[in-house]
Design a protein around this motif. Sequence first.
Motif, PDB file in Angstrom:
ATOM      1  N   UNK A  27      12.142  -3.944  -1.733  1.00 57.74           N
ATOM      2  CA  UNK A  27      13.039  -3.202  -1.933  1.00 57.74           C
ATOM      3  C   UNK A  27      12.557  -1.632  -2.132  1.00 57.74           C
ATOM      4  N   UNK A  28      11.317  -1.443  -2.709  1.00 56.93           N
ATOM      5  CA  UNK A  28      10.701  -0.549  -3.263  1.00 56.93           C
ATOM      6  C   UNK A  28      10.015   0.409  -2.041  1.00 56.93           C
ATOM      7  N   UNK A  58       4.471  -9.064  -0.564  1.00 56.17           N
ATOM      8  CA  UNK A  58       5.207  -8.287   0.674  1.00 56.17           C
ATOM      9  C   UNK A  58       6.631  -8.438   0.477  1.00 56.17           C
ATOM     10  N   UNK A  59       7.150  -9.594  -0.025  1.00 55.90           N
ATOM     11  CA  UNK A  59       8.449  -9.977  -0.302  1.00 55.90           C
ATOM     12  C   UNK A  59       8.958  -9.243  -1.684  1.00 55.90           C
ATOM     13  N   UNK A  88       5.686  -9.984  -8.776  1.00 61.09           N
ATOM     14  CA  UNK A  88       5.440  -9.685  -7.319  1.00 61.09           C
ATOM     15  C   UNK A  88       6.358  -8.290  -6.930  1.00 61.09           C
ATOM     16  N   UNK A  89       7.098  -7.708  -7.719  1.00 59.82           N
ATOM     17  CA  UNK A  89       7.655  -6.511  -7.515  1.00 59.82           C
ATOM     18  C   UNK A  89       6.930  -5.307  -8.127  1.00 59.82           C
ATOM     19  N   UNK A 101      -0.304  -0.821   1.582  1.00 61.06           N
ATOM     20  CA  UNK A 101      -0.612  -0.599   0.195  1.00 61.06           C
ATOM     21  C   UNK A 101      -1.210  -1.876  -0.617  1.00 61.06           C
ATOM     22  N   UNK A 102      -0.453  -2.919  -0.505  1.00 65.28           N
ATOM     23  CA  UNK A 102      -0.983  -4.319  -0.998  1.00 65.28           C
ATOM     24  C   UNK A 102      -2.470  -4.680  -0.524  1.00 65.28           C
ATOM     25  N   UNK A 103      -2.662  -4.554   0.811  1.00 71.38           N
ATOM     26  CA  UNK A 103      -4.069  -4.799   1.165  1.00 71.38           C
ATOM     27  C   UNK A 103      -5.236  -4.233   0.720  1.00 71.38           C
ATOM     28  N   UNK A 104      -5.024  -2.815   0.652  1.00 67.90           N
ATOM     29  CA  UNK A 104      -6.099  -1.779   0.170  1.00 67.90           C
ATOM     30  C   UNK A 104      -5.969  -1.310  -1.118  1.00 67.90           C
TER      31      UNK A 104
END
Length: 535
Positions: A87-88, A82-83, A56-57, A98-101
């Motif tokens: 940090x990044x 998201x969690x 997840x990172x 970024x995650x959703x697209x």
Amino acid sequence: MNDLASFSLRGRNPDVLTCIANLSNDEVFTPPALAHRMLDILADAWAADHDGADLWANPDVCFLDPCTKSGIFLREITSRLTLGLAQQMPDLQARVNHILTRQVFGIGITRLTSLLARRSVYCSKHALGEHSIGKGFGSDAGNIWFERTEHTWVNGKCSFCGASQSALDRGEGLESHAYAFIHTTDIKARIAELFGSDMQFDVIIGNPPYQLGDGGYGSSAAPIYQLFVEKALQLDPRYAVFVTPSRWMAGGKGLDAYRANMLGDKRLRSIVDYPKLYEAFPGVKIRGGVSYFLWDRNHDGQCSFQTMWDGIPTGPAVARDLDEYDVLVRRNEAIPILDKIRSKKEPTLDQRVSSQKPFGLRTFYHGKPRPTRLKQPIKLFGSQKISWIERSEIPTNDQWIDKWKILMTRVQGTSAAIETKFLSKPIIAEPLTACTESYIVAGTFDDETQARNYASYLRTRFARFLVSLRKPTQDAARGVYGFVPDLPLEEEWTDAKLYQRYGLSPEEIAFIESQVAEHDAELFDAEVTDEDVDE
């Protein structure tokens, strides 16, 4: 962004996706708790393969749910990313965008589920809507695609999924249930059309539709989930995680080739099985239970298998060669028992048991209530009653009519969450008898003594335990007898004799008897008697 309300949903009590009603027993919403377990096993595998790294990172991993319904997998993946990426990517809006697209993609199975999935993931059924938490989408669908797809009808059946034209060619006003992911001959080209030619998914995860709405029902309806799994593996992801009915492990209409491929696929890394009815999907009756598996493109070896019962593992996960038998034995504790029995290399009862329609008579066939005025009256065991027919009316296996026969009901099981009997009590049918397809002929004999000894054998816990290993549903066809040894019938077999014959340990005996209940004291089944004859 109102603290990104969507990502706090799973902390609410209750989670809205635990309350939503299922569309049907064929299109079952995944409970959030089960989705979490599937994502956990994926994350553990990723960490083991990447020196402990956190899946997840990783901002470059792409996920696809090719059969999204409630959007639970996409929602929970988004929440974890998201969690994990905080940090990044400290800016929350940029991180979510970024995650959703770039990382999370789905294909809705119907228009309704595509809207529901977008609402779960984007907080809006419109990706470009004012309430959507994602920015930068190129269309209102975002990355959760749906467009109506049509079946390709050939001789009344869909050439891709086998759906019945009479059942599903219903016009544009109703869903076609022609699922886009499996209605293609080139899945890689199809994905390129939907999401871009450079798209390669690292993880494919989902809970596909289970069977066709083709007029069939329950175990008789044609399964479809295997088509989703096959298409997903053709995309060559790094990992695939699917939850499906477990019926493929031992039986099921149209699943033989799929089962053989799965059992022989050394990339199957782990399977978690829920044989108890309602356990994985509360309130949903899926005969044979469900299971989820992790497929790992780089794995080449044994598969870790674990059975869950009332939320607790029945024992440690065991690494096994799944293709050791022609079916997947679902309890690790049964393997050493089966090995002892099979080591004697004895023939098995499936060679003795008849096929469906042993005398060529359908289940709804009934004769006359009395044998009077029939030239050659034959007593016919039918659905819930006895009747009489002329011998000449029996289409096949005339030679069995004059023998002693052991009849077993073709369907055996209850609506209970736990099956404990697995076979009906045998019916001893004397000469000049026959049956409809409500029964199978488990054996034919020249004398009554052997018939009675055989019936006693089928009543033992030992025999019924071996049947249970091949019987995922109520259907007790010939194949379920494939592990039961065909023993000499000059003597009456008891469980004690059978346990001794095969050298079973006290622990193995205790396991058998924990799984299989005794039949009551009545020797043979009396559910069909002369008193049931219509007056």
